[in-house]
Write an enzyme that holds these catalytic residues in place. Sequence first.
Site, PDB file in Angstrom:
ATOM      1  N   CYS A  83      -6.269   4.015  -6.162  1.00  0.00           N
ATOM      2  CA  CYS A  83      -5.770   2.878  -5.380  1.00  0.00           C
ATOM      3  C   CYS A  83      -6.406   1.570  -5.825  1.00  0.00           C
ATOM      4  CB  CYS A  83      -6.093   3.040  -3.903  1.00  0.00           C
ATOM      5  SG  CYS A  83      -5.529   4.552  -3.180  1.00  0.00           S
TER       6      CYS A  83
ATOM      7  N   GLU B  17       2.376  -0.075 -14.455  1.00  0.00           N
ATOM      8  CA  GLU B  17       1.661   1.198 -14.421  1.00  0.00           C
ATOM      9  C   GLU B  17       2.188   2.091 -13.313  1.00  0.00           C
ATOM     10  OE1 GLU B  17      -2.685   1.017 -16.161  1.00  0.00           O
ATOM     11  OE2 GLU B  17      -2.494  -0.425 -14.537  1.00  0.00           O
TER      12      GLU B  17
ATOM     13  N   SER C 271       4.517   0.935   0.990  1.00  0.00           N
ATOM     14  CA  SER C 271       3.279   0.338   1.494  1.00  0.00           C
ATOM     15  C   SER C 271       3.356  -1.182   1.371  1.00  0.00           C
ATOM     16  CB  SER C 271       2.096   0.874   0.673  1.00  0.00           C
ATOM     17  OG  SER C 271       0.895   0.252   1.082  1.00  0.00           O
TER      18      SER C 271
ATOM     19  N   SER D  61      -0.913  -2.199   5.106  1.00  0.00           N
ATOM     20  CA  SER D  61      -2.306  -2.427   4.690  1.00  0.00           C
ATOM     21  C   SER D  61      -2.946  -3.419   5.634  1.00  0.00           C
ATOM     22  CB  SER D  61      -2.330  -2.966   3.260  1.00  0.00           C
ATOM     23  OG  SER D  61      -1.836  -1.991   2.374  1.00  0.00           O
ATOM     24  N   LEU D  62      -3.832  -2.949   6.491  1.00  0.00           N
ATOM     25  CA  LEU D  62      -4.460  -3.828   7.485  1.00  0.00           C
ATOM     26  C   LEU D  62      -5.841  -4.289   7.006  1.00  0.00           C
ATOM     27  CD1 LEU D  62      -2.557  -4.257   9.744  1.00  0.00           C
ATOM     28  CD2 LEU D  62      -3.973  -2.856  11.232  1.00  0.00           C
ATOM     29  N   HIS D  63      -6.726  -3.319   6.807  1.00  0.00           N
ATOM     30  CA  HIS D  63      -8.053  -3.562   6.221  1.00  0.00           C
ATOM     31  C   HIS D  63      -9.023  -4.384   7.051  1.00  0.00           C
ATOM     32  CE1 HIS D  63      -6.110  -1.697   2.930  1.00  0.00           C
ATOM     33  NE2 HIS D  63      -5.577  -2.761   2.387  1.00  0.00           N
TER      34      HIS D  63
ATOM     35  N   GLY E 225       1.952  -4.546  -7.195  1.00  0.00           N
ATOM     36  CA  GLY E 225       2.954  -5.391  -6.558  1.00  0.00           C
ATOM     37  C   GLY E 225       3.112  -5.154  -5.070  1.00  0.00           C
ATOM     38  N   GLU E 226       3.842  -6.063  -4.444  1.00  0.00           N
ATOM     39  CA  GLU E 226       4.130  -5.985  -3.013  1.00  0.00           C
ATOM     40  C   GLU E 226       5.619  -5.596  -2.879  1.00  0.00           C
ATOM     41  OE1 GLU E 226       2.919  -5.802  -0.005  1.00  0.00           O
ATOM     42  OE2 GLU E 226       4.980  -5.881   0.692  1.00  0.00           O
TER      43      GLU E 226
ATOM     44  N   ASN F 213     -12.229   1.954  -4.189  1.00  0.00           N
ATOM     45  CA  ASN F 213     -12.403   2.203  -5.623  1.00  0.00           C
ATOM     46  C   ASN F 213     -12.911   0.921  -6.244  1.00  0.00           C
ATOM     47  OD1 ASN F 213     -11.399   4.955  -5.759  1.00  0.00           O
ATOM     48  ND2 ASN F 213      -9.512   4.019  -5.041  1.00  0.00           N
TER      49      ASN F 213
ATOM     50  N   CYS G 152      -8.561  -5.939  -4.675  1.00  0.00           N
ATOM     51  CA  CYS G 152      -7.555  -5.230  -5.473  1.00  0.00           C
ATOM     52  C   CYS G 152      -7.500  -5.754  -6.903  1.00  0.00           C
ATOM     53  CB  CYS G 152      -6.181  -5.383  -4.815  1.00  0.00           C
ATOM     54  SG  CYS G 152      -4.847  -4.591  -5.733  1.00  0.00           S
TER      55      CYS G 152
ATOM     56  N   CYS H 267      -5.272 -10.278  -2.787  1.00  0.00           N
ATOM     57  CA  CYS H 267      -6.230  -9.506  -1.997  1.00  0.00           C
ATOM     58  C   CYS H 267      -7.502  -9.363  -2.832  1.00  0.00           C
ATOM     59  CB  CYS H 267      -5.655  -8.140  -1.638  1.00  0.00           C
ATOM     60  SG  CYS H 267      -4.115  -8.260  -0.689  1.00  0.00           S
TER      61      CYS H 267
ATOM     62  N   CYS I  97       0.971  -8.988  -9.371  1.00  0.00           N
ATOM     63  CA  CYS I  97       1.226  -9.204  -7.942  1.00  0.00           C
ATOM     64  C   CYS I  97       0.906 -10.650  -7.612  1.00  0.00           C
ATOM     65  CB  CYS I  97       0.341  -8.278  -7.105  1.00  0.00           C
ATOM     66  SG  CYS I  97       0.698  -8.338  -5.323  1.00  0.00           S
TER      67      CYS I  97
ATOM     68  N   CYS J  38       3.171   7.579  -7.814  1.00  0.00           N
ATOM     69  CA  CYS J  38       2.845   6.260  -7.277  1.00  0.00           C
ATOM     70  C   CYS J  38       3.458   5.231  -8.219  1.00  0.00           C
ATOM     71  CB  CYS J  38       1.328   6.099  -7.218  1.00  0.00           C
ATOM     72  SG  CYS J  38       0.771   4.470  -6.691  1.00  0.00           S
TER      73      CYS J  38
HETATM   74  N1  SAH Z   1       0.999  -4.377  -1.948  1.00  0.00           N
HETATM   75  C1  SAH Z   1       1.113  -3.138  -1.220  1.00  0.00           C
HETATM   76  C2  SAH Z   1       1.161  -1.907  -2.083  1.00  0.00           C
HETATM   77  C3  SAH Z   1       0.169  -1.751  -3.221  1.00  0.00           C
HETATM   78  S1  SAH Z   1      -1.513  -1.356  -2.912  1.00  0.00           S
HETATM   79  C4  SAH Z   1       0.014  -3.033  -0.213  1.00  0.00           C
HETATM   80  O1  SAH Z   1      -0.954  -3.774  -0.333  1.00  0.00           O
HETATM   81  O2  SAH Z   1       0.127  -2.233   0.714  1.00  0.00           O
HETATM   82  C5  SAH Z   1      -1.616   0.227  -2.162  1.00  0.00           C
HETATM   83  C6  SAH Z   1      -2.879   0.364  -1.300  1.00  0.00           C
HETATM   84  O3  SAH Z   1      -4.084   0.378  -2.094  1.00  0.00           O
HETATM   85  C7  SAH Z   1      -3.028  -0.786  -0.331  1.00  0.00           C
HETATM   86  O4  SAH Z   1      -3.369  -0.302   0.945  1.00  0.00           O
HETATM   87  C8  SAH Z   1      -4.192  -1.561  -0.931  1.00  0.00           C
HETATM   88  O5  SAH Z   1      -4.851  -2.343  -0.001  1.00  0.00           O
HETATM   89  C9  SAH Z   1      -5.049  -0.447  -1.454  1.00  0.00           C
HETATM   90  N2  SAH Z   1      -6.078  -0.902  -2.394  1.00  0.00           N
HETATM   91  C10 SAH Z   1      -6.063  -2.002  -3.170  1.00  0.00           C
HETATM   92  N3  SAH Z   1      -7.181  -2.096  -3.894  1.00  0.00           N
HETATM   93  C11 SAH Z   1      -7.937  -1.027  -3.582  1.00  0.00           C
HETATM   94  C12 SAH Z   1      -9.216  -0.559  -4.034  1.00  0.00           C
HETATM   95  N4  SAH Z   1      -9.893  -1.189  -4.971  1.00  0.00           N
HETATM   96  N5  SAH Z   1      -9.692   0.591  -3.493  1.00  0.00           N
HETATM   97  C13 SAH Z   1      -8.982   1.266  -2.572  1.00  0.00           C
HETATM   98  N6  SAH Z   1      -7.767   0.881  -2.128  1.00  0.00           N
HETATM   99  C14 SAH Z   1      -7.255  -0.266  -2.622  1.00  0.00           C
END
Ligand code: SAH
Length: 329
Positions: A319, A83, A178, A201-203, A149-150, A278, A111, A108, A104, A97
Site C-alpha cells: 500500500c 503499476e 478506495s 481513506s480516513l487516517h 491515483g484517486e 509501509n 503516500c 497525501c 496522483c 490491485c
Molecule cells: N486514492 C485512493 C486509492 C489509492 S491508495 C485512496 O487514497 O483511498 C490505497 C490505500 O493505501 C489508501 O487507504 C492509502 O491511504 C493507503 N496508503 C497510502 N500510502 C500508504 C503507505 N505508505 N502505507 C500504508 N498505506 C498507505
Amino acid sequence: MDLELLHRTLDELGEPRFRGGQVWSWAARGAGGYDEMTNVPAALRAELAERVPFSTLEVQHTATSRDGTVKTLFRTSDGRPVEAVLMRYRDARRSVCVSSQSGCPLTCTFCATGAMRFGRNLSASEILDQVLHFRRIEPVDHLVFMGMGEPLMNVEAVLGAARLLPDVGVTHRRTTVSTIGWLPGLERFAACDMPLQLAVSLHAPDDALRSRIMPVNERYALDEVLASCRAHFARTNRTVFVEYVMLAGVNDAPGQARALASLLGPGRAFKVNLIPYNPTGVYEGSSREVIAGFKAVLEEHGVRATVRLTRGRDIDAACGQLAAKAAAA
Ligand code: SAH
C-alpha cells in the site's frame, strides 16, 4: 485492448457486431493473443493484430516478492508509468490491485504516489489491461482500486472498467473502490447500479490532523465525507470500509481510537481496516502492539476492526508504495 478502437475497426471492416463480443470474451478469459481466437476467421485475426494492439499497456518491469506478490510496471502508449499488483493468498484468493491514474494529483503526505508527478487519468481499457495482464498468468477473483491515483476523480473510466470485470472472473461484490472521499465522484459512484464495495481513506479522527496529513481534507472535510458514506450504507446496506494507516505518534493514540469510534459509531455502517504503514520515508509505522491496542479500543466501542495483511513489502508493492521508481528512465 482499446475496446473503442476494436469496435470502430470492426465497423470499418464491415464485420458483424458479435465479433467484438467474441474477441473480448477471449481476452477476458486470458487469451495471449488474437491467434488463439479460433472462432474468429484467420484473415480477420491478422487484420486485428495489425490495427488493434492486443494491450494498451506495455510491460516494462516485473518484480516478484517472497510472499508470491507480483508487481508490474507498465507504460501506456504515450509513455506514462502505471503499476499494478497481483496478491496471492493462502486460501487461494487472487486479488489484483489496479491504478486508476498515472501518478496522483492529491498530495497525501504518507503516500509515495502523492510525491510523484501527476500524469493523467487512465481509460477504462487501460485499467482493464492491468487485470488482463495478470489474468493471462492465472485466474483472478478479487480486485481493489488501491493502486496509483484517486479512482473517484476518474469515476467514469473506473465504472466502465468495473462493468466488464465479471467477464474476467471478478464479481462486483468482490470489487472495491478506495477513495479519499472525492465527493462529486462519490455521488456518481453511489448512483451506479453495480453492487461494488466502497472503502474510504480516513487516517485521522479530526479535521485538523486529517488536513495536515491529507491536504484534500481542506476541500472535502470529514463530516461531509462520512455523511455521504452513511447515505450510501442506508441505501445499499453495504458496509463502508474505513482505511486508517497507522502512523506512530501521529494518529495512533488510544484517545484517537476513541475519537474515531465516536465519529463512526457502533453498528454496521462502517468497518475499520487498520493498515500497517509501509515506510516511504516520512513517518514511522506504529508497532504491532500499538495497532492491536488501537483495534481493541475500537472494538470496545462496538466498532468492527481488522488489521490489513501486508503483502509485497520487499518489492515496494505494498500500500502506498506504488511510485514507479523505474519510471525516471
Ligand atoms: N486514492 C485512493 C486509492 C489509492 S491508495 C485512496 O487514497 O483511498 C490505497 C490505500 O493505501 C489508501 O487507504 C492509502 O491511504 C493507503 N496508503 C497510502 N500510502 C500508504 C503507505 N505508505 N502505507 C500504508 N498505506 C498507505
